[in-house]
Design a protein around this motif. Sequence first.
Motif, PDB file in Angstrom:
ATOM      1  N   ALA A 138       0.832  -1.204   0.000  1.00  0.00           N
ATOM      2  CA  ALA A 138       0.000   0.000   0.000  1.00  0.00           C
ATOM      3  C   ALA A 138       0.869   1.257   0.000  1.00  0.00           C
ATOM      4  N   ILE A 139       1.940   1.232   0.785  1.00  0.00           N
ATOM      5  CA  ILE A 139       2.857   2.377   0.841  1.00  0.00           C
ATOM      6  C   ILE A 139       3.563   2.565  -0.499  1.00  0.00           C
ATOM      7  N   LEU A 140       4.012   1.462  -1.111  1.00  0.00           N
ATOM      8  CA  LEU A 140       4.704   1.551  -2.397  1.00  0.00           C
ATOM      9  C   LEU A 140       3.787   2.114  -3.486  1.00  0.00           C
ATOM     10  N   VAL A 141       2.547   1.630  -3.523  1.00  0.00           N
ATOM     11  CA  VAL A 141       1.599   2.141  -4.520  1.00  0.00           C
ATOM     12  C   VAL A 141       1.319   3.622  -4.275  1.00  0.00           C
ATOM     13  N   ALA A 142       1.139   3.997  -3.015  1.00  0.00           N
ATOM     14  CA  ALA A 142       0.862   5.402  -2.685  1.00  0.00           C
ATOM     15  C   ALA A 142       2.041   6.295  -3.079  1.00  0.00           C
ATOM     16  N   GLU A 143       3.265   5.833  -2.839  1.00  0.00           N
ATOM     17  CA  GLU A 143       4.442   6.620  -3.212  1.00  0.00           C
ATOM     18  C   GLU A 143       4.551   6.735  -4.732  1.00  0.00           C
ATOM     19  N   LEU A 144       4.198   5.665  -5.448  1.00  0.00           N
ATOM     20  CA  LEU A 144       4.187   5.713  -6.909  1.00  0.00           C
ATOM     21  C   LEU A 144       3.173   6.742  -7.398  1.00  0.00           C
ATOM     22  N   ILE A 145       1.993   6.738  -6.786  1.00  0.00           N
ATOM     23  CA  ILE A 145       0.950   7.693  -7.178  1.00  0.00           C
ATOM     24  C   ILE A 145       1.388   9.124  -6.874  1.00  0.00           C
ATOM     25  N   LYS A 146       2.042   9.342  -5.751  1.00  0.00           N
ATOM     26  CA  LYS A 146       2.551  10.684  -5.426  1.00  0.00           C
ATOM     27  C   LYS A 146       3.570  11.139  -6.472  1.00  0.00           C
ATOM     28  N   PHE A 147       4.414  10.213  -6.903  1.00  0.00           N
ATOM     29  CA  PHE A 147       5.394  10.537  -7.939  1.00  0.00           C
ATOM     30  C   PHE A 147       4.696  10.910  -9.250  1.00  0.00           C
ATOM     31  N   LEU A 148       3.671  10.145  -9.615  1.00  0.00           N
ATOM     32  CA  LEU A 148       2.943  10.430 -10.859  1.00  0.00           C
ATOM     33  C   LEU A 148       2.204  11.762 -10.769  1.00  0.00           C
ATOM     34  N   LEU A 149       1.674  12.083  -9.599  1.00  0.00           N
ATOM     35  CA  LEU A 149       0.972  13.347  -9.413  1.00  0.00           C
ATOM     36  C   LEU A 149       1.912  14.538  -9.575  1.00  0.00           C
ATOM     37  N   LYS A 150       3.136  14.375  -9.082  1.00  0.00           N
ATOM     38  CA  LYS A 150       4.109  15.457  -9.208  1.00  0.00           C
ATOM     39  C   LYS A 150       4.507  15.693 -10.662  1.00  0.00           C
ATOM     40  N   ASN A 151       4.445  14.637 -11.469  1.00  0.00           N
ATOM     41  CA  ASN A 151       4.867  14.743 -12.860  1.00  0.00           C
ATOM     42  C   ASN A 151       3.687  14.811 -13.824  1.00  0.00           C
ATOM     43  N   ALA A 152       2.491  14.959 -13.287  1.00  0.00           N
ATOM     44  CA  ALA A 152       1.295  15.003 -14.141  1.00  0.00           C
ATOM     45  C   ALA A 152       1.235  16.335 -14.896  1.00  0.00           C
TER      46      ALA A 152
END
Length: 269
Positions: free
Chosen positions: A255-269
């Motif tokens: 869950a933490i890994l997926v959330a961190e991936l999503i945070k990364f994608l949000l920053k680069n959206a």
Amino acid sequence: MIHTEFCYALNIVLISRLGFVLRDEALKMRELPYLIVFQFLGLLVFQITWTSLALMVLLGLMNAAHFYTEDSRAKNPLDLVQIRISFLIVYLVIFSFFFSAGMGIKFSPYLKPIAKAWGEYFIIFRWLQDLNWTELQIRMMGFLLIINEVNLIIRLYFQTFDLLPRQEESLLRLAPDSEVSAEPTRAPLDEKEYNAGRAIGILERTLIYFFVLYNDFAAIGFVIAAKSFTRFRELDKRHFAEYVLIGTLMSSTLAILVAELIKFLLKNA
């Protein structure tokens, strides 16, 4: 830069998979048409081009292949999980190709005018126009992954290493007319606990996912502590304690890994 179209199409597939991936049985023939129609309707928001039509046809063939594979190859729960993970990977590869810049699949230009026209009569359509659709699709993608697809990874681990929760060990079975006892019977799977673990894991990952997205890491300890407290009396059983510990660690970590991936994608959206 993440493509909104890619996230949207993947979310359509992930939503359609909710109907059968949460079950430990093969996809049924009567469910296949609903699956195909749902995905087809979801992709109608794209411009109708030869590329988008080819994608729709390919998804229909993928669903048929998925049904055939589960029906003919899934002899046990481990096979079922492996098949579903494999097809998810194939979906990711297909969408990575079709939604690349060279293929040019885009949302229909008529969506915004239609939403604007309906906004004159329904306030909800005005709200929809103000949403950041890219961020919404990315967050939804992460949510769908943790409530469903991550569970497949956890179950694959449990089944591969035989860490499933089992009922109380049965007594030794004595061979008839023999003084030597036969091998002890294997304790049957505790399906009630197994399904309860899945439901608890979904709630656990959902909370951790949103806590990480909003950087509230301290609350994660509260979730894990609450889960341990509710099962405190049962943790004196070694096998059950190992099952709970491994499940909690894997569920929280993924869950933490997926959330961190999503945070990364949000920053680069």
